[in-house]
Design an enzyme around this catalytic site. Structure first.
Site, short mmCIF file in Angstrom:
data_model
loop_
_atom_site.label_atom_id
_atom_site.label_comp_id
_atom_site.label_asym_id
_atom_site.label_seq_id
_atom_site.Cartn_x
_atom_site.Cartn_y
_atom_site.Cartn_z
N GLY A 12 0.82 -1.22 0.00
CA GLY A 12 0.00 0.00 0.00
C GLY A 12 0.85 1.26 0.00
N ARG A 39 -3.94 -11.47 -2.65
CA ARG A 39 -3.85 -10.79 -3.94
C ARG A 39 -2.43 -10.34 -4.31
NH1 ARG A 39 -7.94 -7.47 -1.92
NH2 ARG A 39 -6.31 -5.99 -1.53
N CYS A 128 -3.32 10.88 10.42
CA CYS A 128 -2.36 11.79 9.79
C CYS A 128 -2.63 13.28 10.07
CB CYS A 128 -2.34 11.54 8.28
SG CYS A 128 -3.94 11.16 7.57
N GLN A 155 -7.00 17.98 2.60
CA GLN A 155 -6.26 16.72 2.64
C GLN A 155 -6.00 16.10 1.27
OE1 GLN A 155 -8.40 15.52 6.84
NE2 GLN A 155 -7.42 13.86 5.71
N GLY A 159 -4.05 9.86 1.14
CA GLY A 159 -4.58 9.31 2.39
C GLY A 159 -5.57 8.19 2.13
N LYS A 216 -12.14 11.76 14.59
CA LYS A 216 -10.79 11.26 14.93
C LYS A 216 -9.92 12.43 15.38
CE LYS A 216 -10.52 7.31 11.76
NZ LYS A 216 -10.04 6.89 10.42
N ARG A 238 -11.31 16.99 1.41
CA ARG A 238 -10.39 16.39 0.43
C ARG A 238 -10.19 17.35 -0.73
NH1 ARG A 238 -7.86 11.86 1.72
NH2 ARG A 238 -9.75 10.65 1.98
N HIS A 245 -1.00 17.03 3.64
CA HIS A 245 -2.22 17.67 4.11
C HIS A 245 -1.88 19.09 4.57
CE1 HIS A 245 -4.01 13.82 3.90
NE2 HIS A 245 -4.06 13.48 5.17
O1 L14 Z 1 -7.41 7.17 10.30
O2 L14 Z 1 -8.53 9.16 3.86
O3 L14 Z 1 -5.43 6.72 9.65
O4 L14 Z 1 -7.01 10.70 4.05
C1 L14 Z 1 -5.83 8.04 7.30
C2 L14 Z 1 -6.16 8.49 5.92
C3 L14 Z 1 -8.24 8.12 7.90
C4 L14 Z 1 -8.55 8.57 6.49
C5 L14 Z 1 -6.59 7.06 9.41
C6 L14 Z 1 -7.67 9.76 4.50
C7 L14 Z 1 -6.98 7.32 7.96
C8 L14 Z 1 -7.40 9.33 5.91
#
Ligand code: L14
Length: 339
Positions: A12, A39, A128, A155, A159, A216, A238, A245
């Site tokens: 990833g 996979r 993040c 962001q 992510g 979060k 986003r 970010h």
């Molecule tokens: O909680 O989609 O670690 O930019 C980190 C990436 C939450 C979503 C986390 C994104 C994720 C975030």
């Protein structure tokens, strides 16, 4: 002594960055074990100039492993982290699976490294957006006690993973070519030339109207700062940026912090680069932070609408300090336990 390190989710965006950071920092590795789902088994990855082959993650994957870095999604962490702990590995988990658990330290080394010692097998790596904000706010909190935080984020798509980067690039090309060829699969709306106030892209909204990402930031900030009296509100957005970010952060403090005092404090804060010279149009940018380790702060000015308030612009690479680097920094602090 060198240690044996497993990376779960190695194919990833964050997993690949973890390999890069371990290599760059010369982490003392005896064996690296690249793990992923079925996979990805057999995929070849380069580490320290050698080709390594991805192995399937199973319950038995952690035999002999000292440190296991997890970044394959919350459900994988919930299912497999217990097997790593059973094998006497210490887990540094980059997902949200365990972050708010009372017996799991949630660590940003510049802020609360002392929490690492309390672990019972699992240490959580924060979200993040939260990491880069608290790196900057902790020294200001220590000086003037932050009462309230209002944050809005901008962001990067990375992510949401490698497929989200691909979607932004393909959708952008398709719109520029005006050929309607690209069909979205990741984001709920057009991300190219747009701003989406919904993170994550699926199951984002909670009964209180906030998104999961916003909650979060609110909950993790209090836990990492070790101060549940700080009031926090967040809007997470986003934007069509690949990496880093950006955040507009407004704070209200108990004790007055002038803009020049804030700059002085942040100029010597660990993990922070002060980049604030508006006379020369110098301020943090996603394009500058990408690929770097530090969190950048600028546009520091007093909030003239309240007595003791500051506005700051905070930018950091979400895959590095926001994920892989912070996890490796935690792992570095664990090393002495294996000597
Ligand atoms: O909680 O989609 O670690 O930019 C980190 C990436 C939450 C979503 C986390 C994104 C994720 C975030």
């Amino acid at each position: 002594m060198d240690v044996n390190v497993a990376i779960v989710g190695v194919t990833g965006a964050v997993g690949l960055e973890m390999l890069k950071v371990l290599e760059e920092r010369n982490f003392p590795i005896n064996e690296i074990r690249p793990l992923a789902s079925k996979r990805s088994v057999g995929k070849k990855i380069t580490f320290k100039g050698k080709t390594i082959t991805v192995q399937e993650l199973t319950q038995k994957s952690f035999h002999g492993i000292n440190i296991a870095l997890f970044s394959a999604g919350g459900s994988i962490s919930k299912e497999f982290a217990p097997y790593a702990v059973e094998s006497d590995a210490v887990v540094v988990d980059n997902t949200s699976a365990f972050r708010m658990d009372d017996d799991v330290p949630l660590v940003v080394p510049e802020v609360n490294a002392h929490e690492i010692a309390k672990h019972k097998g699992i240490i959580a790596n924060p979200n993040c957006s939260t990491i880069q904000m608290v790196v900057v706010l902790k020294p200001l909190h220590d000086y003037g006690r932050i009462k309230r935080i209002v944050v809005s984020t901008y962001q990067a798509v990375s992510g949401a993973g490698l497929k989200a980067i691909d979607e932004l690039q393909k959708e952008t090309r398709s719109i520029l070519a005006n050929d309607g060829s690209y069909k979205r699969t990741i984001f709920p709306h057009q991300i190219a030339f747009n701003a989406l106030p919904q993170i994550p892209q699926s199951n984002a909204f909670l009964p209180n109207g906030y998104t999961v990402e916003e909650m979060k930031m609110i909950n993790e900030t209090k836990k990492i700062m070790g101060d549940y009296s700080i009031r926090v509100t967040a809007t997470t957005v986003r934007v069509p940026v690949i990496r880093s970010h950006s955040e507009s952060v407004n704070i209200e403090t108990e004790r007055k912090i002038t803009a020049s005092k804030a700059k002085e404090i942040l100029s010597r804060a660990p993990g922070v680069t002060l980049m604030d010279d508006t006379s020369r149009q110098i301020y943090p940018l996603a394009s500058i932070a990408a690929g770097k380790d530090d969190t950048f702060v600028g546009r520091i000015r007093e909030d003239e609408s309240i007595e003791n308030g500051l506005n700051l612009w905070v930018v950091s690479d979400n895959l590095r300090k926001g994920a892989a680097l912070n996890a490796v920094q935690i792992a570095e602090r664990l090393l002495s336990a294996f000597l």
